[in-house]
Design a protein around this motif. Sequence first.
Motif, PDB file in Angstrom:
ATOM      1  N   ALA A   1      -6.735  -0.769 -16.009  1.00  0.00           N
ATOM      2  CA  ALA A   1      -6.372   0.582 -15.726  1.00  0.00           C
ATOM      3  C   ALA A   1      -5.310   0.714 -14.584  1.00  0.00           C
ATOM      4  CB  ALA A   1      -7.764   1.083 -15.258  1.00  0.00           C
ATOM      5  N   HIS A   2      -5.241  -0.256 -13.668  1.00  0.00           N
ATOM      6  CA  HIS A   2      -4.335   0.000 -12.564  1.00  0.00           C
ATOM      7  C   HIS A   2      -3.857  -1.477 -12.442  1.00  0.00           C
ATOM      8  CE1 HIS A   2      -3.084   0.681  -8.529  1.00  0.00           C
ATOM      9  NE2 HIS A   2      -3.277   1.828  -8.663  1.00  0.00           N
ATOM     10  N   PRO A   3      -2.502  -1.561 -12.045  1.00  0.00           N
ATOM     11  CA  PRO A   3      -1.871  -2.881 -11.501  1.00  0.00           C
ATOM     12  C   PRO A   3      -2.246  -3.165 -10.018  1.00  0.00           C
ATOM     13  CG  PRO A   3      -0.125  -1.103 -12.014  1.00  0.00           C
ATOM     14  CD  PRO A   3      -1.324  -0.701 -12.185  1.00  0.00           C
ATOM     15  N   PHE A   4      -2.711  -4.301  -9.890  1.00  0.00           N
ATOM     16  CA  PHE A   4      -2.872  -4.917  -8.816  1.00  0.00           C
ATOM     17  C   PHE A   4      -2.361  -6.476  -8.893  1.00  0.00           C
ATOM     18  CE2 PHE A   4      -6.125  -1.643  -7.572  1.00  0.00           C
ATOM     19  CZ  PHE A   4      -5.517  -1.138  -6.483  1.00  0.00           C
TER      20      PHE A   4
ATOM     21  N   LYS B   1       0.885  -1.225   0.104  1.00  0.00           N
ATOM     22  CA  LYS B   1      -0.146   0.016  -0.143  1.00  0.00           C
ATOM     23  C   LYS B   1       0.978   1.152  -0.014  1.00  0.00           C
ATOM     24  CE  LYS B   1      -3.830  -2.496   1.765  1.00  0.00           C
ATOM     25  NZ  LYS B   1      -5.053  -2.230   2.529  1.00  0.00           N
ATOM     26  N   THR B   2       2.326   1.291   0.511  1.00  0.00           N
ATOM     27  CA  THR B   2       2.980   2.113   0.472  1.00  0.00           C
ATOM     28  C   THR B   2       3.277   2.605  -0.795  1.00  0.00           C
ATOM     29  OG1 THR B   2       4.004   1.316   2.522  1.00  0.00           O
ATOM     30  CG2 THR B   2       5.248   3.098   1.540  1.00  0.00           C
ATOM     31  N   ASN B   3       3.644   1.639  -1.643  1.00  0.00           N
ATOM     32  CA  ASN B   3       4.079   1.829  -3.074  1.00  0.00           C
ATOM     33  C   ASN B   3       2.631   2.857  -3.903  1.00  0.00           C
ATOM     34  OD1 ASN B   3       4.953  -1.501  -3.415  1.00  0.00           O
ATOM     35  ND2 ASN B   3       6.169   0.295  -3.103  1.00  0.00           N
ATOM     36  N   LEU B   4       1.588   2.618  -3.204  1.00  0.00           N
ATOM     37  CA  LEU B   4       0.411   3.150  -4.124  1.00  0.00           C
ATOM     38  C   LEU B   4      -0.032   4.624  -3.393  1.00  0.00           C
ATOM     39  CD1 LEU B   4      -1.564  -0.118  -3.970  1.00  0.00           C
ATOM     40  CD2 LEU B   4      -0.375   0.917  -5.945  1.00  0.00           C
ATOM     41  N   GLN B   5       0.685   5.023  -2.466  1.00  0.00           N
ATOM     42  CA  GLN B   5       0.432   6.167  -2.042  1.00  0.00           C
ATOM     43  C   GLN B   5       1.040   7.410  -2.765  1.00  0.00           C
ATOM     44  OE1 GLN B   5       0.927   5.258   2.299  1.00  0.00           O
ATOM     45  NE2 GLN B   5      -1.271   5.649   2.505  1.00  0.00           N
ATOM     46  N   ILE B   6       1.035   7.482  -3.844  1.00  0.00           N
ATOM     47  CA  ILE B   6       1.351   8.549  -5.023  1.00  0.00           C
ATOM     48  C   ILE B   6       0.164   8.737  -5.681  1.00  0.00           C
ATOM     49  CG2 ILE B   6       3.839   7.589  -4.959  1.00  0.00           C
ATOM     50  CD1 ILE B   6       3.137   6.529  -7.711  1.00  0.00           C
ATOM     51  N   PRO B   7       0.151  10.123  -6.407  1.00  0.00           N
ATOM     52  CA  PRO B   7      -1.131  10.322  -7.152  1.00  0.00           C
ATOM     53  C   PRO B   7      -1.525   9.431  -8.260  1.00  0.00           C
ATOM     54  CG  PRO B   7       0.376  12.289  -6.866  1.00  0.00           C
ATOM     55  CD  PRO B   7       1.123  11.167  -6.338  1.00  0.00           C
TER      56      PRO B   7
ATOM     57  N   GLU C   1      -3.825   2.983   5.715  1.00  0.00           N
ATOM     58  CA  GLU C   1      -3.072   3.567   4.714  1.00  0.00           C
ATOM     59  C   GLU C   1      -3.887   3.514   3.391  1.00  0.00           C
ATOM     60  OE1 GLU C   1       1.208   1.361   4.682  1.00  0.00           O
ATOM     61  OE2 GLU C   1      -0.132   0.041   4.837  1.00  0.00           O
ATOM     62  N   PRO C   2      -4.809   4.597   3.305  1.00  0.00           N
ATOM     63  CA  PRO C   2      -5.818   4.355   2.258  1.00  0.00           C
ATOM     64  C   PRO C   2      -4.929   5.068   1.011  1.00  0.00           C
ATOM     65  CG  PRO C   2      -5.890   6.420   3.856  1.00  0.00           C
ATOM     66  CD  PRO C   2      -4.864   5.741   4.530  1.00  0.00           C
ATOM     67  N   PHE C   3      -5.805   4.860  -0.027  1.00  0.00           N
ATOM     68  CA  PHE C   3      -5.358   5.455  -1.212  1.00  0.00           C
ATOM     69  C   PHE C   3      -6.223   5.383  -2.259  1.00  0.00           C
ATOM     70  CE2 PHE C   3      -4.382   0.924  -1.551  1.00  0.00           C
ATOM     71  CZ  PHE C   3      -4.897   0.437  -2.650  1.00  0.00           C
TER      72      PHE C   3
ATOM     73  N   ILE D   1      -1.473 -12.273   2.665  1.00  0.00           N
ATOM     74  CA  ILE D   1      -2.568 -12.814   1.795  1.00  0.00           C
ATOM     75  C   ILE D   1      -2.177 -11.663   0.673  1.00  0.00           C
ATOM     76  CG2 ILE D   1      -4.869 -12.719   0.931  1.00  0.00           C
ATOM     77  CD1 ILE D   1      -5.799 -13.193   3.779  1.00  0.00           C
ATOM     78  N   VAL D   2      -1.462 -12.384  -0.509  1.00  0.00           N
ATOM     79  CA  VAL D   2      -1.278 -11.378  -1.729  1.00  0.00           C
ATOM     80  C   VAL D   2      -2.113 -11.648  -2.925  1.00  0.00           C
ATOM     81  CG1 VAL D   2       0.819 -10.814  -3.256  1.00  0.00           C
ATOM     82  CG2 VAL D   2       0.977 -11.407  -0.564  1.00  0.00           C
TER      83      VAL D   2
END
Length: 436
Positions: A305-308, A76-82, A107-109, A296-297
């Motif tokens: 649209a977005h990589p998960f 989630k830290t990776n994802l806390q960019i615009p 860690e919301p995003f 859990i991954v």
Amino acid sequence: MFSIFDLSLQLNAFPIKKAKSDLDKIVALSPQEKKQFIENQKQAIVDYHLQNNAFYQNLVGSKEYKNWEDLPVLNKTNLQIPLKNRISKGFTIQNCYINKTSGSSGEPFIFAKDKYTHALTWASNMYRFGSFGIDFNRSLQARFYGIALDFIGYRKERFKDFLSKRYRFPVFDLSDAVLEKILKKFENTKFDYLNGYTSSIVLFAKFLRKRNLILKEICPTLKVCMVTSEMLFEDDRKLLEMQFGIPIVNEYGASELDLIAFENPENGWRINSETLFVEILDENNQVLPYGSAGRIVITSLFNKAHPFIRYDIGDIGILDEKSTLEKPILKQLIGRTNDVAILPSGKKSPGLTFYYVTKSIIEDDGNVKEFVIKQQKIDSFEIEYVSETELDLSQIQKIEQVITLYLEPNLNFEFIRKDTLERTARGKLKQFTSFL
């Protein structure tokens, strides 16, 4: 012919008809075909993002893809960019479904789903709820959720509820006076099912128990109750079954992904392997065997649209030994990775252990309605609770003795009685928090 729920999705350019048809085809695959489908989708989604998503290319460090196990684990830290820096080529905030995670992990995003993937999420929901006779276009839901409290946000949620055949009971105030009004609504409305946060629905069941009422007798149209977003303990399940008189179903999902696992009518917690790929990893990102507890991954097999991809959702769980690639089963959901208590001896214990042990004693007489545990220092904990009468010394000593037995001695507890407990902005109750 479209019904109102399907039509509202279609009008918003979410291709629900195609999504339902595609999901039906995936569900119909033989075990061998399903294995191949999962491997193909894993390969395709990684290739897509390596070619079309600069954020993911940068994370992987190359456009080449050889081994699944070598791919980085996304956190989630990776994802806390615009969001604009994470979205794939050809996608914009205007042509995607955009939402924000609840932040229950701390860690919301903001995330994006392409419109087809969002339609597939709804098709997946409909398919799983359908196994209990629930039809989103016709079945009326009693919804125990949070709601935006600003004027526009509130109206928007209420309108979405209308389109989705839902009547919402906001969970920020569940005093007896409010629960009395909720009960009246059940007396006068033909609800088909309940859905919402575990803690709020359990609170309603305790209110019914106090009045010696069975919800199915008050509202005979009820078929099933689905609880979500918070842990469902076995004694709470028994309470819900007793006071509601209907089956209780546990669901586990994430807004940025889909429904992750859902109890089927035979009581297995089936993982959604139609739109997701779930792994259990150790702290070195190595895949653990079935039956072992780990992080859990999850990979979203369709979201362009977005990589998960290999996304660490922040939970700890166990896949059942009976699992297979095409039919994984969630044996146990243990809790969040950031909800671990570190004790003076150096021992690490899931925070829910405290909650579970305390819960087994604290609720014996039905006095305590809700409680949360907060770790303030390595040896100091606060237990905040809502009750009709204050806990007495003998109850407090009993709790401390049992925690000593299950965890370790010389821990300090402060018991704080409150009128209400603090919930997240969405109305969730965080059962254990460590402030270390």
